[in-house]
Design a protein around this motif. Sequence first.
Motif, PDB file in Angstrom:
ATOM      1  N   THR A 118      61.534  30.767 -57.437  1.00  0.00           N
ATOM      2  CA  THR A 118      62.968  30.516 -57.432  1.00  0.00           C
ATOM      3  C   THR A 118      63.378  29.817 -58.725  1.00  0.00           C
ATOM      4  OG1 THR A 118      62.554  28.465 -56.198  1.00  0.00           O
ATOM      5  CG2 THR A 118      63.163  30.425 -54.919  1.00  0.00           C
ATOM      6  N   GLN A 123      60.066  27.018 -54.869  1.00  0.00           N
ATOM      7  CA  GLN A 123      59.403  27.877 -53.895  1.00  0.00           C
ATOM      8  C   GLN A 123      58.871  29.143 -54.550  1.00  0.00           C
ATOM      9  OE1 GLN A 123      62.387  28.422 -50.803  1.00  0.00           O
ATOM     10  NE2 GLN A 123      61.564  26.697 -49.632  1.00  0.00           N
ATOM     11  N   TYR A 125      57.669  33.087 -53.721  1.00  0.00           N
ATOM     12  CA  TYR A 125      57.766  34.206 -52.780  1.00  0.00           C
ATOM     13  C   TYR A 125      56.608  35.157 -53.097  1.00  0.00           C
ATOM     14  CZ  TYR A 125      62.331  33.016 -50.790  1.00  0.00           C
ATOM     15  OH  TYR A 125      63.349  32.408 -50.093  1.00  0.00           O
ATOM     16  N   VAL A 136      56.365  38.656 -46.374  1.00  0.00           N
ATOM     17  CA  VAL A 136      56.662  37.824 -47.530  1.00  0.00           C
ATOM     18  C   VAL A 136      56.406  36.382 -47.126  1.00  0.00           C
ATOM     19  CG1 VAL A 136      58.434  36.987 -49.105  1.00  0.00           C
ATOM     20  CG2 VAL A 136      58.354  39.409 -48.502  1.00  0.00           C
ATOM     21  N   ILE A 138      56.682  32.448 -48.000  1.00  0.00           N
ATOM     22  CA  ILE A 138      57.437  31.504 -48.823  1.00  0.00           C
ATOM     23  C   ILE A 138      56.633  30.214 -48.855  1.00  0.00           C
ATOM     24  CG2 ILE A 138      59.616  30.286 -49.119  1.00  0.00           C
ATOM     25  CD1 ILE A 138      60.927  32.485 -47.423  1.00  0.00           C
ATOM     26  N   THR A 149      57.182  32.634 -43.103  1.00  0.00           N
ATOM     27  CA  THR A 149      56.659  33.986 -43.270  1.00  0.00           C
ATOM     28  C   THR A 149      57.679  34.959 -42.714  1.00  0.00           C
ATOM     29  OG1 THR A 149      54.361  33.264 -43.076  1.00  0.00           O
ATOM     30  CG2 THR A 149      54.801  35.591 -42.721  1.00  0.00           C
ATOM     31  N   PRO A 159      57.970  41.344 -55.689  1.00  0.00           N
ATOM     32  CA  PRO A 159      59.262  40.716 -55.374  1.00  0.00           C
ATOM     33  C   PRO A 159      59.908  40.144 -56.630  1.00  0.00           C
ATOM     34  CG  PRO A 159      57.491  39.225 -54.821  1.00  0.00           C
ATOM     35  CD  PRO A 159      56.837  40.488 -55.340  1.00  0.00           C
ATOM     36  N   ILE A 161      63.397  37.362 -57.711  1.00  0.00           N
ATOM     37  CA  ILE A 161      64.508  36.512 -57.283  1.00  0.00           C
ATOM     38  C   ILE A 161      65.709  36.788 -58.188  1.00  0.00           C
ATOM     39  CG2 ILE A 161      65.248  34.172 -56.760  1.00  0.00           C
ATOM     40  CD1 ILE A 161      62.782  34.969 -55.193  1.00  0.00           C
ATOM     41  N   ALA A 168      66.152  37.137 -52.671  1.00  0.00           N
ATOM     42  CA  ALA A 168      64.881  37.716 -53.096  1.00  0.00           C
ATOM     43  C   ALA A 168      64.928  39.201 -52.783  1.00  0.00           C
ATOM     44  CB  ALA A 168      63.715  37.058 -52.369  1.00  0.00           C
ATOM     45  N   VAL A 170      62.744  42.623 -52.450  1.00  0.00           N
ATOM     46  CA  VAL A 170      61.362  43.015 -52.246  1.00  0.00           C
ATOM     47  C   VAL A 170      61.269  44.524 -52.056  1.00  0.00           C
ATOM     48  CG1 VAL A 170      59.271  42.656 -50.881  1.00  0.00           C
ATOM     49  CG2 VAL A 170      60.971  40.813 -51.075  1.00  0.00           C
ATOM     50  N   THR A 185      67.823  33.491 -49.606  1.00  0.00           N
ATOM     51  CA  THR A 185      66.899  32.382 -49.838  1.00  0.00           C
ATOM     52  C   THR A 185      67.345  31.095 -49.160  1.00  0.00           C
ATOM     53  OG1 THR A 185      67.991  31.863 -51.936  1.00  0.00           O
ATOM     54  CG2 THR A 185      66.068  33.319 -52.023  1.00  0.00           C
ATOM     55  N   GLN A 188      66.498  32.168 -45.412  1.00  0.00           N
ATOM     56  CA  GLN A 188      65.160  32.773 -45.357  1.00  0.00           C
ATOM     57  C   GLN A 188      65.094  33.856 -44.280  1.00  0.00           C
ATOM     58  OE1 GLN A 188      62.290  29.580 -45.122  1.00  0.00           O
ATOM     59  NE2 GLN A 188      62.837  28.810 -47.151  1.00  0.00           N
TER      60      GLN A 188
END
Length: 375
Positions: A118, A123, A125, A136, A138, A149, A159, A161, A168, A170, A185, A188
């Motif tokens: 990030t 964080q 990912y 994914v 975190i 998760t 992935p 950001i 995020a 992906v 994010t 989540q």
Amino acid sequence: MKITKENTRLLPCPMLNRHLLSYLMATAITAAPALIARAQEDNLGLDPDALPTNTVIATVTLGGTPADMVVNPQDTFLYVVTDITSSSSYVISQIDTTTHAVVNTFPLAGQPSGLAITPNGKQLYVGLNVSAAGAVAIIDASTGTLVNTIDLTGGPNLPQISPNGKFAYVPMATGSGSDIIVIDTATQKIKKAIPVTSFPDAVSVVFNRSGSIAYVTGFNLLTGAGYVGEIDTATLKFTHTVSVDAFTIYSIANRITNEVWTAGANGPAGGGFNAINVIKGDNVIVTTTPPAGISIGYPAFTPNGKYAYMPEAYLNGSTYNYVYLTDTKTYLPVGTPIQVGNEPYFVQIAYNGKYAYVGNQVDDTISVIQISPAQ
């Protein structure tokens, strides 16, 4: 060296899991020859066009094979996905960028397929392939604690950001095609799954300077065709998809020139990853190749946008141990190769432009290159 300019075509724009990468790289080419040199007209160090000096100042030994990696925005830590072959396990190696030492390892509950951080550096990912499904993870970037998760219905690739840190993106293989999973994010949670209907294998995502467009790189494994699709990040819809003349595996975004470069191959049976498409706006403006005999891995731009650091890729067990620079104005290689470890494949550059980090897949090391002056 081939360069063609094409102003009428629209654009296109990944981490494959390691097994797929090994399959794609099964076609070999010979070792790289010396690269084209450009004269340095350094007027007492004041010439803005003088090439930087690149010196390997440290080699960091990992406990396994390095793969995707990121630097935090504070330039204090490098995070490297590491395959510990002795125990068939996977970790994230946290490297202190001052001491060049591994200070921690964060365990992962599956085979990692890509890594992102990030913008606030708090964080990580991580795309994980777990059995037939994926997820994914975190992770707290300071402690390595698993924060959350997010389960997926397919296998994630690289992935990324968004520049504002809000989402995020992906790329995910569904078995019958691909989706781009957009994760909020803050909550989540998955905000949207954007189906990719125009090509079956989406691999990576990068953003333009403003973050208004997400460029999705992908390919068709059976045909060897490459693609880049554009997503409007305001509406989360594909606006169009365009073919490129290479089997694309990765893309990088130059935030200064607002160009996207895709790296790929001239078909699945071509001579390695040996084709670059340069995209600006909605057009492929340049199609070029690396110097003869070179197969590129995962490159990176300097923060000032002047250079791309290109690692040589793994090919059939041959020894490859150089990184070379490409000038982003001429799209030509410059200077002399930088000798690093064996089979360099991933490059990341510090936000301050002072260091380049190179993951060497056979040596299980990270080469630390000091860039002077900072770029």
